[in-house]
Design a protein around this motif. Structure first.
Motif, mmCIF file in Angstrom:
data_model
loop_
_atom_site.group_PDB
_atom_site.id
_atom_site.type_symbol
_atom_site.label_atom_id
_atom_site.label_comp_id
_atom_site.label_asym_id
_atom_site.label_seq_id
_atom_site.Cartn_x
_atom_site.Cartn_y
_atom_site.Cartn_z
ATOM 1 N N THR A 99 70.359 91.801 6.815
ATOM 2 C CA THR A 99 69.839 92.930 6.060
ATOM 3 C C THR A 99 69.389 92.398 4.709
ATOM 4 N N ASP A 100 68.241 92.845 4.251
ATOM 5 C CA ASP A 100 67.736 92.459 2.938
ATOM 6 C C ASP A 100 68.025 93.574 1.937
ATOM 7 N N TYR A 101 68.525 93.206 0.778
ATOM 8 C CA TYR A 101 68.826 94.155 -0.287
ATOM 9 C C TYR A 101 68.065 93.746 -1.544
ATOM 10 N N LEU A 102 67.654 94.738 -2.310
ATOM 11 C CA LEU A 102 67.143 94.430 -3.645
ATOM 12 C C LEU A 102 68.350 94.228 -4.556
ATOM 13 N N THR A 103 68.319 93.181 -5.337
ATOM 14 C CA THR A 103 69.352 92.941 -6.344
ATOM 15 C C THR A 103 69.065 93.856 -7.536
ATOM 16 N N PRO A 104 69.966 93.934 -8.505
ATOM 17 C CA PRO A 104 69.648 94.710 -9.718
ATOM 18 C C PRO A 104 68.345 94.235 -10.381
ATOM 19 N N GLU A 105 68.093 92.916 -10.341
ATOM 20 C CA GLU A 105 66.838 92.399 -10.893
ATOM 21 C C GLU A 105 65.653 92.896 -10.069
ATOM 22 N N GLY A 106 65.828 92.983 -8.758
ATOM 23 C CA GLY A 106 64.768 93.488 -7.889
ATOM 24 C C GLY A 106 64.475 94.957 -8.137
ATOM 25 N N ILE A 107 65.523 95.738 -8.354
ATOM 26 C CA ILE A 107 65.340 97.161 -8.664
ATOM 27 C C ILE A 107 64.607 97.303 -9.985
ATOM 28 N N SER A 108 64.980 96.491 -10.957
ATOM 29 C CA SER A 108 64.309 96.509 -12.260
ATOM 30 C C SER A 108 62.831 96.155 -12.110
ATOM 31 N N LEU A 109 62.526 95.153 -11.291
ATOM 32 C CA LEU A 109 61.138 94.764 -11.067
ATOM 33 C C LEU A 109 60.383 95.860 -10.316
ATOM 34 N N ALA A 110 61.045 96.544 -9.399
ATOM 35 C CA ALA A 110 60.415 97.666 -8.697
ATOM 36 C C ALA A 110 60.015 98.753 -9.704
ATOM 37 N N ASN A 111 60.853 98.982 -10.715
ATOM 38 C CA ASN A 111 60.507 99.971 -11.742
ATOM 39 C C ASN A 111 59.255 99.568 -12.510
ATOM 40 N N VAL A 112 59.072 98.282 -12.728
ATOM 41 C CA VAL A 112 57.850 97.805 -13.377
ATOM 42 C C VAL A 112 56.648 98.070 -12.469
ATOM 43 N N LEU A 113 56.831 97.897 -11.169
ATOM 44 C CA LEU A 113 55.742 98.188 -10.224
ATOM 45 C C LEU A 113 55.376 99.671 -10.240
ATOM 46 N N TYR A 114 56.382 100.550 -10.437
ATOM 47 C CA TYR A 114 56.066 101.978 -10.564
ATOM 48 C C TYR A 114 55.169 102.215 -11.772
ATOM 49 N N LEU A 115 55.480 101.538 -12.869
ATOM 50 C CA LEU A 115 54.640 101.676 -14.070
ATOM 51 C C LEU A 115 53.225 101.185 -13.797
ATOM 52 N N LEU A 116 53.095 100.049 -13.118
ATOM 53 C CA LEU A 116 51.766 99.523 -12.790
ATOM 54 C C LEU A 116 51.011 100.474 -11.869
ATOM 55 N N ARG A 117 51.713 101.063 -10.919
ATOM 56 C CA ARG A 117 51.090 102.029 -10.020
ATOM 57 C C ARG A 117 50.532 103.208 -10.816
ATOM 58 N N ASP A 118 51.343 103.744 -11.728
ATOM 59 C CA ASP A 118 50.898 104.892 -12.515
ATOM 60 C C ASP A 118 49.758 104.521 -13.449
ATOM 61 N N TRP A 119 49.770 103.313 -13.992
ATOM 62 C CA TRP A 119 48.648 102.854 -14.812
ATOM 63 C C TRP A 119 47.377 102.871 -13.965
ATOM 64 N N GLY A 120 47.486 102.413 -12.728
ATOM 65 C CA GLY A 120 46.339 102.426 -11.821
ATOM 66 C C GLY A 120 45.841 103.828 -11.537
ATOM 67 N N VAL A 121 46.753 104.790 -11.426
ATOM 68 C CA VAL A 121 46.344 106.185 -11.204
ATOM 69 C C VAL A 121 45.579 106.708 -12.410
#
Length: 188
Positions: A99-121
């Motif tokens: 099973t693959d899990y996001l680490t706390p660092e991965g979750i933090s990076l996912a939050n940055v991707l949310y910001l990039l997604r919204d910037w794109g919108v």
């Protein structure tokens, strides 16, 4: 030039970093780009972050990503994300075992991707409906992320993006907020 070597530095990073952090090959920018480098890594992080518990089995994750990714590339990107500390593989006694899990660092990076997604919108001519899925708070031509608490113990880090009206978005008409200000009084 001082040698700066961060922990978990990917193999493709230069060994010596310039002291000037504004240089494009500065330690932090190169580090982030080396993690996200690769066509599928942002999608792997994104879709894994949307799963319950931020975890999924190989086949489940590959199936929910709406692109055809070869087995070789998918495995390579999973391994690189694991080496960078973004993913953690935990063996579970069920079949299949991994099973693959996001680490706390991965979750933090996912939050940055949310910001990039919204910037794109906001900047990519998408409709207001696309922005409705944001993780931020949208008011009067601005999108705000971060703490809004008045508690002095709460971190006050915020990101605010200002933009014009989006196609299909309701007008701010009569809103007491001034989009040009940040909730602070302006001096004329």
């Amino acid at each position: 030039m001082t040698e700066m070597v961060p922990e978990n530095m990917p193999d493709n990073m230069p060994e010596k970093m310039p002291e000037n952090i504004d240089h494009l090959t500065s330690c932090s920018l190169s580090y982030v780009l080396s993690i996200l480098g690769g066509k599928w890594k942002p999608f792997i992080i994104w879709y894994l972050s949307l799963q319950p518990g931020h975890r999924a089995r190989y086949g489940e994750l590959k199936k929910i990503i709406p692109y055809k990714i070869s087995h070789k590339m998918f495995c390579q990107h999973l391994n690189e994300l694991k080496e960078a500390g973004i993913l953690e593989r935990t063996v579970v006694e069920d079949k299949p075992l991994r099973t693959d899990y996001l680490t706390p660092e991965g979750i933090s990076l996912a939050n940055v991707l949310y910001l990039l997604r919204d910037w794109g919108v906001v900047h990519g001519d998408f409709s207001a409906d696309a922005l409705a899925r944001t993780k931020g708070v949208m008011t009067c031509g601005k999108l705000e992320y971060g703490a809004t608490s008045d508690d002095p113990q709460t971190p006050r880090e915020r990101i605010i993006w200002r933009f014009g009206p989006l196609q299909g978005s309701p007008a701010c008409g009569g809103c007491p907020h001034d989009p040009a200000s940040d909730g602070e009084e302006s001096s004329a």
